[in-house]
Design an enzyme around this catalytic site. Structure first.
Site, PDB file in Angstrom:
ATOM      1  N   HIS A   3      -5.559  -3.516  -2.741  1.00  0.00           N
ATOM      2  CA  HIS A   3      -5.205  -2.584  -3.822  1.00  0.00           C
ATOM      3  C   HIS A   3      -5.175  -3.250  -5.195  1.00  0.00           C
ATOM      4  O   HIS A   3      -4.852  -2.599  -6.182  1.00  0.00           O
ATOM      5  CB  HIS A   3      -3.853  -1.930  -3.539  1.00  0.00           C
ATOM      6  CG  HIS A   3      -3.846  -1.156  -2.269  1.00  0.00           C
ATOM      7  ND1 HIS A   3      -4.414   0.090  -2.160  1.00  0.00           N
ATOM      8  CD2 HIS A   3      -3.386  -1.476  -1.041  1.00  0.00           C
ATOM      9  CE1 HIS A   3      -4.280   0.511  -0.917  1.00  0.00           C
ATOM     10  NE2 HIS A   3      -3.670  -0.412  -0.216  1.00  0.00           N
ATOM     11  N   LYS A  14     -11.883   0.500  -1.833  1.00  0.00           N
ATOM     12  CA  LYS A  14     -10.900   1.097  -2.732  1.00  0.00           C
ATOM     13  C   LYS A  14     -11.452   1.111  -4.160  1.00  0.00           C
ATOM     14  O   LYS A  14     -12.354   1.877  -4.438  1.00  0.00           O
ATOM     15  CB  LYS A  14      -9.571   0.392  -2.550  1.00  0.00           C
ATOM     16  CG  LYS A  14      -9.058   0.772  -1.145  1.00  0.00           C
ATOM     17  CD  LYS A  14      -7.857   0.122  -0.650  1.00  0.00           C
ATOM     18  CE  LYS A  14      -7.518   0.747   0.710  1.00  0.00           C
ATOM     19  NZ  LYS A  14      -7.201  -0.218   1.726  1.00  0.00           N
ATOM     20  N   SER A  74       0.784  -1.232   0.000  1.00  0.00           N
ATOM     21  CA  SER A  74       0.000   0.000   0.000  1.00  0.00           C
ATOM     22  C   SER A  74       0.816   1.283   0.000  1.00  0.00           C
ATOM     23  O   SER A  74       0.339   2.307  -0.459  1.00  0.00           O
ATOM     24  CB  SER A  74      -0.990   0.001   1.158  1.00  0.00           C
ATOM     25  OG  SER A  74      -0.369  -0.372   2.347  1.00  0.00           O
TER      26      SER A  74
HETATM   27  C1  LIG Z   1      -7.263  -0.449   3.168  1.00  0.00           C
HETATM   28  C2  LIG Z   1      -6.582  -1.723   3.462  1.00  0.00           C
HETATM   29  C3  LIG Z   1      -7.108  -2.648   4.370  1.00  0.00           C
HETATM   30  C4  LIG Z   1      -8.292  -2.330   5.231  1.00  0.00           C
HETATM   31  O1  LIG Z   1      -9.479  -2.360   4.527  1.00  0.00           O
HETATM   32  P1  LIG Z   1     -10.711  -1.527   5.097  1.00  0.00           P
HETATM   33  O2  LIG Z   1     -11.878  -2.075   4.389  1.00  0.00           O
HETATM   34  O3  LIG Z   1     -10.432  -0.101   4.780  1.00  0.00           O
HETATM   35  O4  LIG Z   1     -10.754  -1.777   6.580  1.00  0.00           O
HETATM   36  C5  LIG Z   1      -6.483  -3.868   4.501  1.00  0.00           C
HETATM   37  N1  LIG Z   1      -5.363  -4.154   3.805  1.00  0.00           N
HETATM   38  C6  LIG Z   1      -4.806  -3.282   2.950  1.00  0.00           C
HETATM   39  C7  LIG Z   1      -3.577  -3.655   2.209  1.00  0.00           C
HETATM   40  C8  LIG Z   1      -5.386  -2.040   2.769  1.00  0.00           C
HETATM   41  O5  LIG Z   1      -4.822  -1.158   1.952  1.00  0.00           O
END
Ligand SMILES: *Cc1c(COP(=O)(O)O)cnc(C)c1O
Length: 387
Positions: A205, A237, A177
């Site tokens: 992602h 996302k 990320s």
């Molecule tokens: C955003 C994210 C999460 C968490 O997901 P949410 O639905 O926002 O709680 C988990 N792992 C990664 C790699 C992320 O980027």
């Protein structure tokens, strides 16, 4: 307590690590309003430009008339709606897995899955750049917790060879990320197989973005359910909604339903969110132009940034990191961009290693080429900015 907390906050400010929240006054998208001021945003995870898509919004509105707002209960009590069920079926089919299970957030999916699979008799192997939720899940599980060097297969192999634990789980982000690079999932899958370990990928992602139809890392790397048994993805996302899922074998999913505390002891997502997500999934699959456009903007940005001599990390994904190094300089660069009308992420320790503070620039299918070019111009003028 109050005095203790105050001094910890003051120390954080002193170190230039204090975080502030911006109050968004518009929908998420390439152009946003903050404090009455318009900005071009290069900081959201709305990679396909779906967070404010009219058809998804319309689906949400209609479903809220039919199902109301709150789900009213956890899935195992009486909150599991037809909309949840249909979304799970679509996700299983889309990812090529037996079944999928919804979680209320990605954070909960990671913590809840690892904890249902492992306890203190087991071992977990995590890339050191994994998302906090995978790391927290591993630590909470009580399993023997090992972090291996980023994408370093030799380092992981060494650790796997030395373990005597019962179950072995290798857990990685499919796309990291803060750096934007991918995990070598095919190699990790082979390594897992040769050490009787299980591979888990967090595709937060990648889901919606990677793969020809957007089914994520499993599609991109052609990994089926036996090669990548635990596949986690999120909706907040690229899908532009909210929530998360885990997909895998019948046995995996039933284990999670029976044993995952983060699944059992929390209120189900609103059914209308599930309906909206199913609509989003259909758009992700059919509107392939969104992925094509994103990739061409990524290429355009990288080419421009390289011409400017910026220090870019290797990444073919929507996440582009411009390394500045020093936390304070990074803040100054972000402020300069903000004054020029661009919002980007300023990522500092402890989120990333000391000395690797960076601008985290995220591209979206919602951006235009002109927006990317304008950002590059502003990045170029950063070099001359003084505090
Ligand atoms: C955003 C994210 C999460 C968490 O997901 P949410 O639905 O926002 O709680 C988990 N792992 C990664 C790699 C992320 O980027």
């Amino acid at each position: 307590m109050e005095e203790e907390l105050k001094s910890a906050l003051a120390a954080r400010k002193e170190d230039n690590l204090f975080r502030y929240r911006r109050v968004l006054e518009s929908a998420q998208g390439p152009s946003i309003t903050v404090g009455g001021q318009g900005y071009t945003a290069f900081c959201s995870n709305d990679y396909l430009g779906l967070a404010n898509h009219p058809e998804i919004g319309e689906t949400l509105r209609k479903a809220s008339f039919e199902y109301g707002v709150g789900s009213g209960a956890s899935h195992l009590v009486c909150g599991h709606s037809k909309e949840h069920h249909l979304l799970e079926e679509s996700l299983a089919e889309f990812t090529g897995r037996d079944r999928a299970l919804l979680f209320s957030s990605g954070y909960m999916a990671n913590v809840g899955t690892i904890n249902a699979l492992l306890d203190k008799r087991d071992a977990i192997f995590e890339d050191r750049l994994n998302h906090a939720s995978l790391l927290d899940g591993g630590l909470l599980s009580g399993a023997r917790f090992q972090r291996f060097l980023h994408n370093d297969l030799d380092n992981l192999t060494n650790r796997l060879q030395r373990t005597t634990s019962r179950r072995k789980l290798i857990a990685v982000d499919s796309v990291f990320s803060m750096d934007g690079d991918c995990a070598p999932l095919c190699e990790l899958s082979a390594l897992a197989e040769s050490h009787q370990a299980t591979l888990m990928a967090d595709d937060a992602h990648g889901f919606g973005v990677l793969g020809e139809k957007g089914a994520g890392c499993a599609e991109h790397f052609s990994l089926d359910q036996t090669q990548l048994p635990v596949l986690m993805g999120t909706f907040g996302k690229a899908l532009g909604t909210y929530g998360a899922f885990v997909a895998g074998s019948e046995t995996l999913i039933e284990t999670l339903i029976q044993f995952s505390r983060n699944y059992i002891y929390t209120t189900a997502l609103p059914p209308a969110i599930a309906a909206a997500t199913r609509k989003s999934l259909a758009l992700v699959e059919s509107e392939t132009w969104r992925r094509d456009k994103l990739l061409s903007l990524v290429a355009r940005f990288r080419q421009g940034a390289e011409q400017l001599g910026l220090s870019l990390l290797e990444s073919g994904t929507a996440i582009q990191a411009v390394i500045i190094g020093d936390a304070e300089k990074t803040m100054r660069a972000a402020l300069h961009l903000e004054n020029a009308g661009f919002l980007v992420g300023a990522i500092r320790p402890p989120t990333v290693a000391v000395g690797s503070a960076r601008l985290r620039i995220t591209l979206s299918a919602g951006h235009s080429e002109q927006m990317v070019d304008a950002l590059l111009t502003a990045l170029d003028s950063c070099k001359d900015s003084r505090p």
